[in-house]
Design a protein around this motif. Structure first.
Motif, short mmCIF file in Angstrom:
data_model
loop_
_atom_site.label_atom_id
_atom_site.label_comp_id
_atom_site.label_asym_id
_atom_site.label_seq_id
_atom_site.Cartn_x
_atom_site.Cartn_y
_atom_site.Cartn_z
N GLY A 118 0.80 -1.22 0.00
CA GLY A 118 0.00 0.00 0.00
C GLY A 118 0.83 1.27 0.00
O GLY A 118 0.80 2.03 0.97
N GLU A 119 1.54 1.51 -1.08
CA GLU A 119 2.43 2.68 -1.14
C GLU A 119 1.68 4.01 -1.03
O GLU A 119 2.10 4.91 -0.31
CB GLU A 119 3.26 2.66 -2.43
N ALA A 120 0.56 4.14 -1.75
CA ALA A 120 -0.18 5.41 -1.73
C ALA A 120 -0.79 5.66 -0.35
O ALA A 120 -0.77 6.78 0.16
CB ALA A 120 -1.26 5.42 -2.80
N THR A 121 -1.32 4.62 0.27
CA THR A 121 -1.92 4.77 1.60
C THR A 121 -0.83 5.04 2.63
O THR A 121 -1.02 5.87 3.53
CB THR A 121 -2.73 3.52 1.97
N ALA A 122 0.30 4.39 2.50
CA ALA A 122 1.43 4.65 3.40
C ALA A 122 1.88 6.10 3.28
O ALA A 122 2.17 6.76 4.30
CB ALA A 122 2.58 3.70 3.09
N ALA A 123 1.94 6.62 2.07
CA ALA A 123 2.33 8.02 1.86
C ALA A 123 1.35 8.96 2.55
O ALA A 123 1.75 9.97 3.15
CB ALA A 123 2.44 8.33 0.37
N LEU A 124 0.06 8.63 2.49
CA LEU A 124 -0.95 9.46 3.14
C LEU A 124 -0.77 9.45 4.66
O LEU A 124 -0.87 10.49 5.32
CB LEU A 124 -2.35 8.99 2.77
N VAL A 125 -0.48 8.29 5.23
CA VAL A 125 -0.27 8.19 6.68
C VAL A 125 0.99 8.96 7.08
O VAL A 125 1.00 9.67 8.09
CB VAL A 125 -0.21 6.71 7.13
N ARG A 126 2.04 8.87 6.27
CA ARG A 126 3.26 9.65 6.56
C ARG A 126 2.98 11.15 6.50
O ARG A 126 3.47 11.92 7.33
CB ARG A 126 4.37 9.27 5.59
N GLU A 127 2.20 11.56 5.50
CA GLU A 127 1.82 12.97 5.39
C GLU A 127 1.03 13.41 6.62
O GLU A 127 1.25 14.49 7.17
CB GLU A 127 1.01 13.20 4.12
N ALA A 128 0.10 12.56 7.07
CA ALA A 128 -0.68 12.86 8.27
C ALA A 128 0.24 13.02 9.48
O ALA A 128 0.06 13.94 10.28
CB ALA A 128 -1.71 11.77 8.52
N GLU A 130 3.32 14.03 9.53
CA GLU A 130 4.02 15.32 9.41
C GLU A 130 3.09 16.48 9.75
O GLU A 130 3.48 17.41 10.48
CB GLU A 130 4.60 15.49 8.00
N VAL A 131 1.87 16.44 9.24
CA VAL A 131 0.91 17.51 9.51
C VAL A 131 0.54 17.53 10.99
O VAL A 131 0.50 18.59 11.61
CB VAL A 131 -0.35 17.35 8.62
N TYR A 132 0.30 16.35 11.57
CA TYR A 132 -0.03 16.29 12.99
C TYR A 132 1.11 16.85 13.83
O TYR A 132 0.88 17.53 14.82
CB TYR A 132 -0.31 14.84 13.41
N GLU A 133 2.35 16.57 13.42
CA GLU A 133 3.49 17.10 14.16
C GLU A 133 3.51 18.62 14.10
O GLU A 133 3.69 19.28 15.12
CB GLU A 133 4.79 16.52 13.60
N ARG A 134 3.32 19.18 12.92
CA ARG A 134 3.33 20.65 12.76
C ARG A 134 2.21 21.31 13.55
O ARG A 134 2.36 22.41 14.05
CB ARG A 134 3.20 21.05 11.29
N ARG A 135 1.07 20.65 13.63
CA ARG A 135 -0.10 21.25 14.27
C ARG A 135 -0.27 20.85 15.73
O ARG A 135 -1.27 21.21 16.36
CB ARG A 135 -1.35 20.89 13.48
N GLY A 136 0.67 20.08 16.27
CA GLY A 136 0.58 19.66 17.66
C GLY A 136 -0.53 18.67 17.93
O GLY A 136 -1.14 18.69 19.01
N LEU A 137 -0.79 17.78 16.97
CA LEU A 137 -1.89 16.82 17.10
C LEU A 137 -1.44 15.40 17.41
O LEU A 137 -2.26 14.48 17.41
CB LEU A 137 -2.74 16.83 15.83
N LEU A 138 -0.16 15.22 17.66
CA LEU A 138 0.35 13.89 17.99
C LEU A 138 0.19 13.61 19.47
O LEU A 138 0.22 14.52 20.30
CB LEU A 138 1.84 13.78 17.62
N ALA A 139 0.05 12.34 19.80
CA ALA A 139 0.07 11.93 21.22
C ALA A 139 1.53 12.00 21.67
O ALA A 139 2.45 11.89 20.87
CB ALA A 139 -0.46 10.51 21.35
N THR A 140 1.69 12.20 22.93
CA THR A 140 3.05 12.18 23.47
C THR A 140 3.32 10.80 24.04
O THR A 140 2.40 10.02 24.31
CB THR A 140 3.22 13.25 24.57
N ALA A 141 4.58 10.48 24.25
CA ALA A 141 4.95 9.17 24.79
C ALA A 141 4.32 8.91 26.16
O ALA A 141 4.11 7.78 26.54
CB ALA A 141 6.48 9.05 24.85
N GLU A 142 4.01 9.99 26.89
CA GLU A 142 3.44 9.84 28.23
C GLU A 142 1.94 9.57 28.19
O GLU A 142 1.36 9.17 29.19
CB GLU A 142 3.65 11.12 29.06
N ASP A 143 1.28 9.80 27.06
CA ASP A 143 -0.18 9.63 26.97
C ASP A 143 -0.61 8.20 27.13
O ASP A 143 -0.05 7.26 26.85
CB ASP A 143 -0.71 10.17 25.65
#
Length: 143
Positions: A118-128, A130-143
């Motif tokens: 699933g190369e195209a779907t994998a690329a979409l998840v990688r893009e997500a 990156e976007v989540y990181e820029r927008r502060g939408l990632l979970a932290t390791a402590e969550d």
């Protein structure tokens, strides 16, 4: 006689103009999906699921009609056919904001690529990721 090439602009609707291109995931032609065959047990539930090739054909139709984003969605859906429903739901839930770390999302992308092609779907998840990181939408390791 060789099969005519698919022309997405001319061959739509595919089920009417090119039913020869449509097969079930088990290889049955569209013409075998009849009520009589259901009643006699010749058509099973797995015959009624969409096949990856059908989704790729729909992607071509979408592209030809000027809807490239829809075409990309159909291509990603074709990639996800091989993934179990339960795993797709897990991946979907992992993509919710503040649910996964960047590493977890990248691991999903890697799984999509290596386990399912699933190369195209994998690329979409990688893009997500990156976007989540820029927008502060990632979970932290402590969550």
């Amino acid at each position: 006689m060789p099969e005519a090439a698919f022309d997405p602009a001319h061959d739509y609707p595919v089920s009417v103009k090119r039913p020869d291109l449509l097969k079930t995931p088990t290889g049955k032609p569209l013409s075998e999906l009849t009520l009589q065959n259901v009643v006699t047990g010749q058509v099973r539930p797995e015959d009624l699921r969409i096949a990856p090739d059908t989704l790729r054909i729909q992607a071509e139709v979408a592209d030809a009609s000027g809807r490239p984003q829809l075409g990309q969605n159909f291509r990603r859906a074709a990639e996800l056919i091989a993934v179990s429903d339960a795993r797709v739901l897990e991946m979907y839930n992992a993509l919710r904001p503040h649910t996964s770390t960047k590493e977890q999302l990248l691991a999903i992308a890697q799984e999509l690529e290596t386990s399912y092609g699933g190369e195209a779907t994998a690329a979409l998840v990688r893009e997500a990721a990156e976007v989540y990181e820029r927008r502060g939408l990632l979970a932290t390791a402590e969550d």
